[in-house]
Design a protein around this motif. Structure first.
Motif, PDB file in Angstrom:
ATOM      1  N   GLY A   1       0.711  -1.262   0.009  1.00  0.00           N
ATOM      2  CA  GLY A   1       0.010  -0.005  -0.024  1.00  0.00           C
ATOM      3  C   GLY A   1       0.802   1.292   0.116  1.00  0.00           C
ATOM      4  N   PRO A   2       0.301   2.417  -0.370  1.00  0.00           N
ATOM      5  CA  PRO A   2       0.936   3.661  -0.454  1.00  0.00           C
ATOM      6  C   PRO A   2       1.489   3.865   1.024  1.00  0.00           C
ATOM      7  CG  PRO A   2      -1.092   3.894  -0.431  1.00  0.00           C
ATOM      8  CD  PRO A   2      -1.024   2.574  -0.494  1.00  0.00           C
ATOM      9  N   THR A   3       2.284   4.897   1.174  1.00  0.00           N
ATOM     10  CA  THR A   3       2.718   5.529   2.727  1.00  0.00           C
ATOM     11  C   THR A   3       1.594   5.726   3.453  1.00  0.00           C
ATOM     12  OG1 THR A   3       3.144   7.560   1.865  1.00  0.00           O
ATOM     13  CG2 THR A   3       5.043   6.299   1.928  1.00  0.00           C
ATOM     14  N   ASP A   4       1.806   5.768   4.613  1.00  0.00           N
ATOM     15  CA  ASP A   4       0.935   5.947   5.715  1.00  0.00           C
ATOM     16  C   ASP A   4      -0.622   5.336   5.610  1.00  0.00           C
ATOM     17  OD1 ASP A   4       2.693   7.752   7.116  1.00  0.00           O
ATOM     18  OD2 ASP A   4       2.644   9.304   5.729  1.00  0.00           O
ATOM     19  N   VAL A   5      -0.612   4.128   5.690  1.00  0.00           N
ATOM     20  CA  VAL A   5      -1.832   3.396   5.459  1.00  0.00           C
ATOM     21  C   VAL A   5      -1.849   2.440   6.586  1.00  0.00           C
ATOM     22  CG1 VAL A   5      -2.474   3.762   2.900  1.00  0.00           C
ATOM     23  CG2 VAL A   5      -0.893   1.818   3.754  1.00  0.00           C
ATOM     24  N   GLY A   6      -0.662   2.246   7.422  1.00  0.00           N
ATOM     25  CA  GLY A   6      -0.633   1.392   8.498  1.00  0.00           C
ATOM     26  C   GLY A   6      -0.142  -0.058   8.310  1.00  0.00           C
ATOM     27  N   LYS A   7       0.762  -0.133   7.147  1.00  0.00           N
ATOM     28  CA  LYS A   7       1.340  -1.403   6.645  1.00  0.00           C
ATOM     29  C   LYS A   7       2.011  -2.000   7.903  1.00  0.00           C
ATOM     30  CE  LYS A   7       3.730   0.193   2.974  1.00  0.00           C
ATOM     31  NZ  LYS A   7       3.109   1.531   3.348  1.00  0.00           N
TER      32      LYS A   7
ATOM     33  N   LEU B   1      11.004  -5.181   4.262  1.00  0.00           N
ATOM     34  CA  LEU B   1      11.663  -4.604   3.099  1.00  0.00           C
ATOM     35  C   LEU B   1      11.467  -3.256   3.013  1.00  0.00           C
ATOM     36  CD1 LEU B   1      10.408  -7.396   0.347  1.00  0.00           C
ATOM     37  CD2 LEU B   1      12.449  -7.419   1.877  1.00  0.00           C
ATOM     38  N   ASP B   2      10.915  -2.483   4.085  1.00  0.00           N
ATOM     39  CA  ASP B   2      10.756  -1.101   4.073  1.00  0.00           C
ATOM     40  C   ASP B   2      12.177  -0.429   4.758  1.00  0.00           C
ATOM     41  OD1 ASP B   2      10.022   1.566   4.283  1.00  0.00           O
ATOM     42  OD2 ASP B   2       8.374   1.122   5.625  1.00  0.00           O
ATOM     43  N   VAL B   3      12.986  -0.131   3.323  1.00  0.00           N
ATOM     44  CA  VAL B   3      14.317   0.553   3.667  1.00  0.00           C
ATOM     45  C   VAL B   3      14.150   1.828   4.598  1.00  0.00           C
ATOM     46  CG1 VAL B   3      15.699  -0.813   2.215  1.00  0.00           C
ATOM     47  CG2 VAL B   3      14.507   1.175   1.247  1.00  0.00           C
TER      48      VAL B   3
ATOM     49  N   VAL C   1      -4.457   5.948  11.645  1.00  0.00           N
ATOM     50  CA  VAL C   1      -3.160   5.924  11.084  1.00  0.00           C
ATOM     51  C   VAL C   1      -2.841   7.397  11.012  1.00  0.00           C
ATOM     52  CG1 VAL C   1      -1.633   5.270   9.205  1.00  0.00           C
ATOM     53  CG2 VAL C   1      -3.254   3.689   9.874  1.00  0.00           C
ATOM     54  N   VAL C   2      -1.582   8.071  11.403  1.00  0.00           N
ATOM     55  CA  VAL C   2      -1.365   9.156  11.199  1.00  0.00           C
ATOM     56  C   VAL C   2      -0.258   9.363  10.112  1.00  0.00           C
ATOM     57  CG1 VAL C   2      -0.624  11.173  12.674  1.00  0.00           C
ATOM     58  CG2 VAL C   2      -1.767   9.244  14.000  1.00  0.00           C
ATOM     59  N   GLU C   3      -0.701  10.542   9.477  1.00  0.00           N
ATOM     60  CA  GLU C   3       0.394  10.753   8.381  1.00  0.00           C
ATOM     61  C   GLU C   3       1.452  11.385   8.988  1.00  0.00           C
ATOM     62  OE1 GLU C   3      -0.350  13.328   5.025  1.00  0.00           O
ATOM     63  OE2 GLU C   3      -2.641  12.013   4.818  1.00  0.00           O
TER      64      GLU C   3
ATOM     65  N   CYS D   1       9.230  14.038  10.255  1.00  0.00           N
ATOM     66  CA  CYS D   1       8.902  12.836  11.257  1.00  0.00           C
ATOM     67  C   CYS D   1       9.757  11.782  10.716  1.00  0.00           C
ATOM     68  CB  CYS D   1       7.428  13.019  11.105  1.00  0.00           C
ATOM     69  SG  CYS D   1       6.666  12.083  12.313  1.00  0.00           S
ATOM     70  N   ARG D   2       9.746  11.464   9.431  1.00  0.00           N
ATOM     71  CA  ARG D   2      10.308  10.326   9.098  1.00  0.00           C
ATOM     72  C   ARG D   2      11.690  10.261   9.196  1.00  0.00           C
ATOM     73  NH1 ARG D   2       7.303   7.077   5.381  1.00  0.00           N
ATOM     74  NH2 ARG D   2       4.945   8.163   5.334  1.00  0.00           N
ATOM     75  N   ARG D   3      12.524  11.420   9.138  1.00  0.00           N
ATOM     76  CA  ARG D   3      13.957  11.671   9.382  1.00  0.00           C
ATOM     77  C   ARG D   3      14.123  11.387  10.814  1.00  0.00           C
ATOM     78  NH1 ARG D   3      14.910  16.592   8.025  1.00  0.00           N
ATOM     79  NH2 ARG D   3      14.616  16.268   5.711  1.00  0.00           N
TER      80      ARG D   3
HETATM   81  P1  ATP Z   1       5.105   3.803   5.938  1.00  0.00           P
HETATM   82  O1  ATP Z   1       4.876   2.706   4.938  1.00  0.00           O
HETATM   83  O2  ATP Z   1       4.944   5.204   5.627  1.00  0.00           O
HETATM   84  O3  ATP Z   1       6.319   3.566   6.858  1.00  0.00           O
HETATM   85  P2  ATP Z   1       2.951   2.190   7.311  1.00  0.00           P
HETATM   86  O4  ATP Z   1       1.879   2.479   6.289  1.00  0.00           O
HETATM   87  O5  ATP Z   1       3.791   1.250   7.379  1.00  0.00           O
HETATM   88  O6  ATP Z   1       3.867   3.560   6.906  1.00  0.00           O
HETATM   89  P3  ATP Z   1       2.411   2.480  10.121  1.00  0.00           P
HETATM   90  O7  ATP Z   1       4.014   2.704  10.416  1.00  0.00           O
HETATM   91  O8  ATP Z   1       1.974   1.241  10.449  1.00  0.00           O
HETATM   92  O9  ATP Z   1       2.255   2.883   8.573  1.00  0.00           O
HETATM   93  O10 ATP Z   1       1.530   3.653  10.859  1.00  0.00           O
HETATM   94  C1  ATP Z   1       1.859   5.005  10.724  1.00  0.00           C
HETATM   95  C2  ATP Z   1       1.450   5.496  12.322  1.00  0.00           C
HETATM   96  O11 ATP Z   1       0.144   5.422  12.531  1.00  0.00           O
HETATM   97  C3  ATP Z   1       2.663   4.858  13.401  1.00  0.00           C
HETATM   98  O12 ATP Z   1       3.114   5.697  14.408  1.00  0.00           O
HETATM   99  C4  ATP Z   1       1.475   4.108  13.872  1.00  0.00           C
HETATM  100  O13 ATP Z   1       1.940   3.554  15.407  1.00  0.00           O
HETATM  101  C5  ATP Z   1       0.091   5.006  14.197  1.00  0.00           C
HETATM  102  N1  ATP Z   1      -1.187   4.172  13.860  1.00  0.00           N
HETATM  103  C6  ATP Z   1      -1.229   2.978  13.424  1.00  0.00           C
HETATM  104  N2  ATP Z   1      -2.584   2.335  13.330  1.00  0.00           N
HETATM  105  C7  ATP Z   1      -3.010   3.363  14.374  1.00  0.00           C
HETATM  106  C8  ATP Z   1      -4.306   3.587  15.009  1.00  0.00           C
HETATM  107  N3  ATP Z   1      -5.444   2.907  14.827  1.00  0.00           N
HETATM  108  N4  ATP Z   1      -4.584   4.626  15.968  1.00  0.00           N
HETATM  109  C9  ATP Z   1      -3.706   5.645  16.080  1.00  0.00           C
HETATM  110  N5  ATP Z   1      -2.471   5.539  15.473  1.00  0.00           N
HETATM  111  C10 ATP Z   1      -2.251   4.400  14.652  1.00  0.00           C
END
Ligand code: ATP
Length: 435
Positions: free
Chosen positions: A118-124, A147-149, A282-284, A289-291
Motif C-alpha cells: 500500500g502507499p505510505t501511511d496506511v498502516g502497513k 523490506l521497508d528500507v 493511522v497518522v500521516e 517526522c520520518r527523518r
Molecule cells: P510507511 O510505509 O510510511 O512506513 P505504514 O503504512 O507502515 O507507513 P504505520 O507505520 O503502520 O504505517 O503507521 C503509521 C503511524 O500510525 C504509526 O506511528 C502507528 O503507530 C500509527 N497508527 C497506526 N494505526 C493506528 C491507530 N489505529 N490509531 C492511532 N495510531 C495508529
C-alpha cells in the motif's frame, strides 16, 4: 468517552470493539494504564495495572474486543475514542491465515506467505505487527520480513531483514530483535538502486525457504512481508518481484483500489489478493517526522532503548586495516560501457571507496563476508567472488572523525575494538552523534 481524573490521569471507558487513539506531544511522555477489562495495543495484550510509558511523538491505539477502562497520564496531542475501526476485518484476515496454517499442518505443506502493500501511511507496519502478534499468541512461529528500507521496524534504516517471531511484541518497544538476519542496502529509498533491492529480496526469500525446509514450525508459521510505500513504476515492479521470489500466497492491499487491481491483473491467479481499508487512526508522517524516526532508530542501535542502556565504544581504525565499498557505480551511458557489460552490472558493482573527510558521519555496515587474507586493496572482481553483496551484516559503525594525515578514522561501535570483520559497506545515511 473521557471520564474523571484518576491519580492525575484521565480515565476513558471503552465499549467493546472500540479504540482509544492518542498521540504523545513532542518532548513529552504519556503513561497508559489498564484499570479494568481487556485491551490490546496493536495485537499485544495489556497487563492490568501496569504502567506503560510512550515517548515523544508516539501514535498509539488501545483496542478492546470486550470493553475496558484505561487511564492516560501526561500531555497528549490528541486523545479520542473511535468506534469506526477495521479491526474486525483484520481479525478475519488473521483467522483465514490461521486456517491456512492448520491446513498446512494437516497436509504437510507450508503455511501462508503474506505480503502487505500500500502507499505510505496506511498502516502497513501496524497490520504486519497485528497479524504476527495474533499468530504468535496461538503458538505459531511466523517470520517478519522487513523490506521497508526507509522505516525498518527491525534494524537501522537502509537495510532489509528477516526476524523469527517467538513472542508477542512488547507494548512499548515492539518485537524483540535478538538475532535478525540483516542485509545492507545503503539508502532509504529502493529507487536509489532497484537492482540491488530486488537482489536482496531474492536473498532473503532464499534464506527463508532454506529455513522452512529444516524447520517445520517456521514453514507452517509462514511469513508476513512489510513493503515500502513506493507503489508506482519500479516500486510496483519490486512488489511483483517480491511476490514471485517469496512465492507469496496472499497479498493484502491497504487502501488503494488501483494497486489492488494491478496486482490482481499481474500476479498468478492462485495468489489471493485482498483489499483492506486503512484505519482512520493511522497518522500521516511528514518528511521531518520520518527523518527523526530514522535517526532515533540509529541512536537506539548504539545507545539502547529506555530501560536498557548500551555504552558504545569509540576507537581508531587504520585505513589499511579495512576495505570500504559502495555498492553501485554511477550509471554511465550505454555506449561507454565495456563490451559485454550492462547497466545492471554497474548497479551491483562493488566500488572501492578511498577514505576521506567526506566519510564523516556516514553509517557503515560491517559485512559478515570472510576477510580475504592480507591482500589489501582487493577490489572489483575478487571482491565480487567473495559474495559481499549476498553476505549478511554483522553490525554497524558510524565514522565520527577522519584523519587523512594519520590515515585513521575514529568510529562509534557497539562493541570494543577490534572490528569483527574488515569489509565495510558505506551507506548514504548519516548519523550525527550528539552524546
Ligand atoms: P510507511 O510505509 O510510511 O512506513 P505504514 O503504512 O507502515 O507507513 P504505520 O507505520 O503502520 O504505517 O503507521 C503509521 C503511524 O500510525 C504509526 O506511528 C502507528 O503507530 C500509527 N497508527 C497506526 N494505526 C493506528 C491507530 N489505529 N490509531 C492511532 N495510531 C495508529
Amino acid at each position: 468517552s473521557a471520564g474523571g481524573a484518576s491519580g492525575g490521569g484521565v480515565r476513558f471507558e471503552l465499549e467493546k470493539e472500540t479504540e482509544l487513539r492518542f498521540e504523545v506531544e513532542a518532548g513529552e511522555k504519556v503513561q497508559l494504564e489498564l484499570l479494568s477489562g481487556l485491551a490490546e495495543v496493536f495485537g499485544s495484550e495489556l497487563t492490568r495495572n501496569k504502567k506503560y510509558t510512550f515517548g515523544s511523538g508516539s501514535k498509539i491505539a488501545v483496542f478492546t474486543w470486550h470493553s475496558c477502562s484505561v487511564s492516560l497520564t501526561g500531555k497528549t496531542e490528541v486523545a479520542y475514542v473511535s468506534r469506526d475501526t477495521p479491526m474486525l476485518l483484520y481479525l478475519n484476515t488473521h483467522a483465514a491465515l490461521e486456517q491456512m496454517r492448520q491446513q498446512a499442518e494437516r497436509d504437510n505443506e507450508r503455511g501462508p506467505r503474506v505480503m502487505v502493500v500500500g502507499p505510505t501511511d496506511v498502516g502497513k507496519s501496524t497490520v504486519c505487527r497485528l497479524l504476527l502478534n495474533y499468530a504468535v499468541r496461538l503458538g505459531r512461529r511466523p517470520t517478519l520480513v522487513e523490506l521497508d528500507v526507509g522505516q525498518s521496524g527491525v534494524s537501522v534504516p537502509g537495510t532489509v531483514s528477516a526476524l523469527c517471531i517467538e513472542r508477542p511484541a512488547d507494548v512499548e518497544e515492539g518485537f524483540s530483535v535478538q538475532a535478525p538476519l540483516v542485509y545492507h542496502f545503503g539508502s532509504t529509498s529502493p529507487g536509489t538502486n532497484i537492482k540491488l533491492y530486488n537482489k536482496l529480496t531474492s536473498c532473503l526469500a532464499e534464506v527463508f525457504s532454506q529455513r522452512c525446509e529444516v524447520n517445520r514450525k517456521a514453514s507452517v508459521g509462514g511469513c508476513v512481508i512489510n513493503t515500502c510505500g513506493w507503489v508506482k513504476g519500479s516500486g510496483y515492479q519490486a512488489l511483483v518481484h517480491c511476490a514471485s521470489a517469496f512465492e507469496v500466497d496472499v497479498v493484502l492491499v491497504l487502501d488503494q483500489e488501483r494497486l489492488y487491481n494491478e496486482l490482481k491483473r499481474d500476479l498468478p491467479h492462485f495468489v489471493k489478493v485482498v483489499l483492506l481499508p486503512k484505519s482512520g487512526g493511522v497518522v500521516e508522517r511528514n518528511k521531518d517526522c520520518r527523518r527523526e524516526a530514522r535517526d532515533e532508530k540509529i541512536r537506539e542501535y548504539f545507545y539502547g532503548f529506555r530501560g536498557v542502556s548500551f555504552y558504545p565504544h569509540a576507537f581508531d581504525v587504520r585505513f589499511s586495516d579495512v576495505r570500504i565499498y559502495k555498492i553501485g557505480a554511477p550509471s554511465i551511458p550505454d555506449s561507454c560501457l565495456p563490451l559485454g557489460m550492462s547497466q545492471d552490472d554497474t548497479q551491483l558493482k562493488l566500488v572501492p571507496v578511498t577514505p576521506g573527510r567526506d566519510l564523516t558521519h556516514h553509517v557503515l555496515s560491517v559485512s559478515c563476508a570472510e576477510d580475504e587474507g592480507a591482500e589489501a586493496g582487493a577490489s572489483g572482481p575478487a571482491a565480487q567472488r567473495r559474495g559481499i553483496l549476498e553476505s549478511p551484516v554483522c553490525g554497524f559503525i558510524v565514522v565520527t572523525a577522519v584523519d587523512t594525515q594519520a590515515q585513521v578514522m575514529t568510529v562509534l561501535s557497539p562493541a570494543p575494538r577490534p572490528l569483527p570483520r574488515h569489509t565495510l559497506l558505506i551507506m548514504d545515511i548519516r548519523f550525527i552523534d550528539l552524546k
